[in-house]
Design an enzyme around this catalytic site. Sequence first.
Site, PDB file in Angstrom:
ATOM      1  N   GLU A   1       0.881  -1.151   0.000  1.00  0.00           N
ATOM      2  CA  GLU A   1       0.000   0.000   0.000  1.00  0.00           C
ATOM      3  C   GLU A   1       0.933   1.219   0.000  1.00  0.00           C
ATOM      4  O   GLU A   1       1.825   1.290   0.839  1.00  0.00           O
ATOM      5  CB  GLU A   1      -0.828  -0.024   1.290  1.00  0.00           C
ATOM      6  CG  GLU A   1      -2.179   0.587   1.151  1.00  0.00           C
ATOM      7  CD  GLU A   1      -2.955   0.483   2.462  1.00  0.00           C
ATOM      8  OE1 GLU A   1      -3.518   1.492   2.867  1.00  0.00           O
ATOM      9  OE2 GLU A   1      -2.978  -0.608   3.068  1.00  0.00           O
TER      10      GLU A   1
ATOM     11  N   ARG B   1       5.093 -13.450   9.473  1.00  0.00           N
ATOM     12  CA  ARG B   1       5.750 -12.174   9.219  1.00  0.00           C
ATOM     13  C   ARG B   1       7.033 -12.102  10.027  1.00  0.00           C
ATOM     14  O   ARG B   1       7.215 -12.791  11.026  1.00  0.00           O
ATOM     15  CB  ARG B   1       4.831 -10.998   9.507  1.00  0.00           C
ATOM     16  CG  ARG B   1       4.440 -10.837  10.952  1.00  0.00           C
ATOM     17  CD  ARG B   1       3.278  -9.851  11.109  1.00  0.00           C
ATOM     18  NE  ARG B   1       3.637  -8.493  10.776  1.00  0.00           N
ATOM     19  CZ  ARG B   1       3.024  -7.775   9.839  1.00  0.00           C
ATOM     20  NH1 ARG B   1       2.040  -8.278   9.144  1.00  0.00           N
ATOM     21  NH2 ARG B   1       3.385  -6.545   9.600  1.00  0.00           N
TER      22      ARG B   1
ATOM     23  N   LYS C   1       4.316   0.643   9.726  1.00  0.00           N
ATOM     24  CA  LYS C   1       4.452   1.889   8.989  1.00  0.00           C
ATOM     25  C   LYS C   1       3.889   3.049   9.791  1.00  0.00           C
ATOM     26  O   LYS C   1       4.429   4.146   9.768  1.00  0.00           O
ATOM     27  CB  LYS C   1       3.689   1.786   7.666  1.00  0.00           C
ATOM     28  CG  LYS C   1       4.490   1.119   6.560  1.00  0.00           C
ATOM     29  CD  LYS C   1       3.784   1.290   5.229  1.00  0.00           C
ATOM     30  CE  LYS C   1       3.292  -0.025   4.717  1.00  0.00           C
ATOM     31  NZ  LYS C   1       2.542   0.020   3.487  1.00  0.00           N
TER      32      LYS C   1
HETATM   33  P1  ATP Z   1       2.749  -2.541   8.301  1.00  0.00           P
HETATM   34  O1  ATP Z   1       1.856  -3.540   8.982  1.00  0.00           O
HETATM   35  O2  ATP Z   1       4.162  -2.640   8.720  1.00  0.00           O
HETATM   36  O3  ATP Z   1       2.248  -1.164   8.351  1.00  0.00           O
HETATM   37  P2  ATP Z   1       1.557  -3.430   5.923  1.00  0.00           P
HETATM   38  O4  ATP Z   1       1.342  -4.887   6.030  1.00  0.00           O
HETATM   39  O5  ATP Z   1       0.394  -2.556   6.138  1.00  0.00           O
HETATM   40  O6  ATP Z   1       2.786  -2.994   6.805  1.00  0.00           O
HETATM   41  P3  ATP Z   1       1.669  -3.431   3.089  1.00  0.00           P
HETATM   42  O7  ATP Z   1       2.104  -2.325   2.230  1.00  0.00           O
HETATM   43  O8  ATP Z   1       0.261  -3.822   3.099  1.00  0.00           O
HETATM   44  O9  ATP Z   1       2.173  -3.060   4.544  1.00  0.00           O
HETATM   45  O10 ATP Z   1       2.570  -4.713   2.869  1.00  0.00           O
HETATM   46  C1  ATP Z   1       2.963  -5.209   1.632  1.00  0.00           C
HETATM   47  C2  ATP Z   1       3.336  -6.645   1.779  1.00  0.00           C
HETATM   48  O11 ATP Z   1       4.394  -6.815   2.718  1.00  0.00           O
HETATM   49  C3  ATP Z   1       2.176  -7.472   2.295  1.00  0.00           C
HETATM   50  O12 ATP Z   1       2.064  -8.634   1.482  1.00  0.00           O
HETATM   51  C4  ATP Z   1       2.553  -7.807   3.701  1.00  0.00           C
HETATM   52  O13 ATP Z   1       2.030  -9.046   4.071  1.00  0.00           O
HETATM   53  C5  ATP Z   1       4.078  -7.815   3.651  1.00  0.00           C
HETATM   54  N1  ATP Z   1       4.641  -7.516   4.963  1.00  0.00           N
HETATM   55  C6  ATP Z   1       4.417  -6.438   5.727  1.00  0.00           C
HETATM   56  N2  ATP Z   1       5.064  -6.519   6.898  1.00  0.00           N
HETATM   57  C7  ATP Z   1       5.751  -7.688   6.882  1.00  0.00           C
HETATM   58  C8  ATP Z   1       6.627  -8.364   7.807  1.00  0.00           C
HETATM   59  N3  ATP Z   1       6.924  -7.842   8.987  1.00  0.00           N
HETATM   60  N4  ATP Z   1       7.130  -9.560   7.431  1.00  0.00           N
HETATM   61  C9  ATP Z   1       6.855 -10.082   6.239  1.00  0.00           C
HETATM   62  N5  ATP Z   1       6.043  -9.515   5.327  1.00  0.00           N
HETATM   63  C10 ATP Z   1       5.487  -8.323   5.638  1.00  0.00           C
HETATM   64 MG    MG Z   2      -1.267  -4.035   4.750  1.00  0.00          MG
END
Ligand code: ATP
Ligand code: MG
Length: 548
Positions: free
Chosen positions: A34, A260, A270
Amino acid sequence: MTENIASNFIHNIIDKDLETGKYGEKVYTRFPPEPNGYLHIGHAKSICLNFSTALKYGGKCNLRYDDTNPVKEDMEYVESIEADVRWLGFQWAERLWASDYFDKMYEAAVELIKHGKAYVCSLSAEEIKAYRGTLREPGKESPYRNQSIEENLKLFEEMKEGKYADGEKVLRAKIDMASPNMNMRDPVIYRIAHSEHHNTGDKWCIYPMYDFAHPIEDAIEGITHSICTLEFEDHRPLYDWVLNEIGWWNPQPQQIEFARLNLTNTVMSKRYLKKLVDDRVVDGWDDPRMPTIAGIRRRGYTPEAVRDFCERIGVAKANSTVEIGLLEFCIREDLKKKVQSKNVIEDPIKVIITNYPEDKTEEVELENNKEVPEMGTRKIPFSRELYIDGADFMEAPVKKYFRLFPGNEVRVKGAYFITCNEVVKNEDGSIKELLCTYDEATRSGSGFEGRKVKGTIHFVDAKTAVPIKIRNYNYLMLPDENGDNQLNPDSVEEKIAYAEPSINDAKPGERFQFFRHGYYIADEKLTTDTEKVFNRIVDLKSSFKPTK
Ligand code: ATP
Ligand code: MG
């Protein structure tokens, strides 16, 4: 790039699918951020997994912006995401925007309504929540659940046309209000939001929910294996339901969840990281203390080290927390055979060699990298006045201290044995300088075997030493007594150090080992021809031992 792709449970699934021909020869993955912040080391894990899986199988991996929320797009985020993926060494097959599929998603929603599988619900958000039930009790059906298909089609069209205010109506999937999986209790799949979208402007005032949009995005792109994190496991039945009920795609993509990445001393959200930036706790998203990819890059980590780390931690099905020491181990492993050593003195103490000629300077030869002889040697000046490290002298030595102290003799690396004879103090009692003598017969490389000394210290020549700024980093987060991460008030120590003259040639982004201190990088933003600023990438010692 494909050098070390270890097998994992996801690859086992793919191997089976290739065997049965479920997707023919195809292995398509995607990385779907995102665009609402900078990527962090957790995302690096997902990037490495998605891209290296595609590489391993000769497939492809898309970069898809998951921009189904009508928030203002920030080009800064989009650019940073692309820079980060490229820096990690990957290239996407296609760069796509989920919002480009809004027409198709709308059609798909209409299709569901026509099949009697979705309805427009006029309950308020609170009512919907109350009707959902709990894990122990089934939910209650919405009074709008059995509206006619015609009525639903008309209302949904009116939602699209802008007849209703935000929250007044939603489109819900008609599944099972008694399902033990709460996600299946008639989830909302479209909501009203009268907001501009960066891509579609004011064309839409209804927007699809993630659980509805994501499977459609995957299906449209022909993704075969849609890899996501474990918290979506309970959403998988809905992912499959959406694709089955729409029925347009065959074969359908499959969602696979992995654990994760969590790291000690690190917060990876984020939202939290954005707050640190907004509150100016750190100097921006690329502050070298940040766990963002931009921060790690500026800190001096290498893409090779980050990829190695992601391979070593593997792909698990259960959540756990990885020691940050492993990441540091990976960076040391990568740098130890790559970078040149430099003599740099921290917390300097001046040494005067009283029996060395006043106007003489000689050159001493030092190895550039003691593990890699092919990296050759360099010469640095040596003369009557030197700087040595504050840590290499003790006026009142503790037990087993073998470095310099009054009356003791040590080797100055690459040069001579020196003995400390006198400590000269300033008025305030601090050390002004050490008066020492050297033994000319002990020059390094002369084959001198007269006597041994236990300690070796390093130096820079005082006349030609170059003052540089160094920033020694500690963890941004430290666990409190409950194990919860709290901001570390002392996460950076900035000081002036003295470097051998060749440091003047350091280019922004160049990495070195500062002999006996750590690995450092010339800061990309702050290093100029006249001012050198170095970030400590990692120190040299490691208490961490990898298990495999
Ligand atoms: P955050 O929770 O840190 O704000 P998010 O999951 O909202 O991050 P996205 O932009 O939706 O961020 O994530 C893009 C991809 O990265 C998704 O497929 C998500 O599952 C993966 N991702 C995010 N955080 C992790 C993590 N800590 N370990 C592995 N994959 C991750
Ligand atoms: Mg997300």
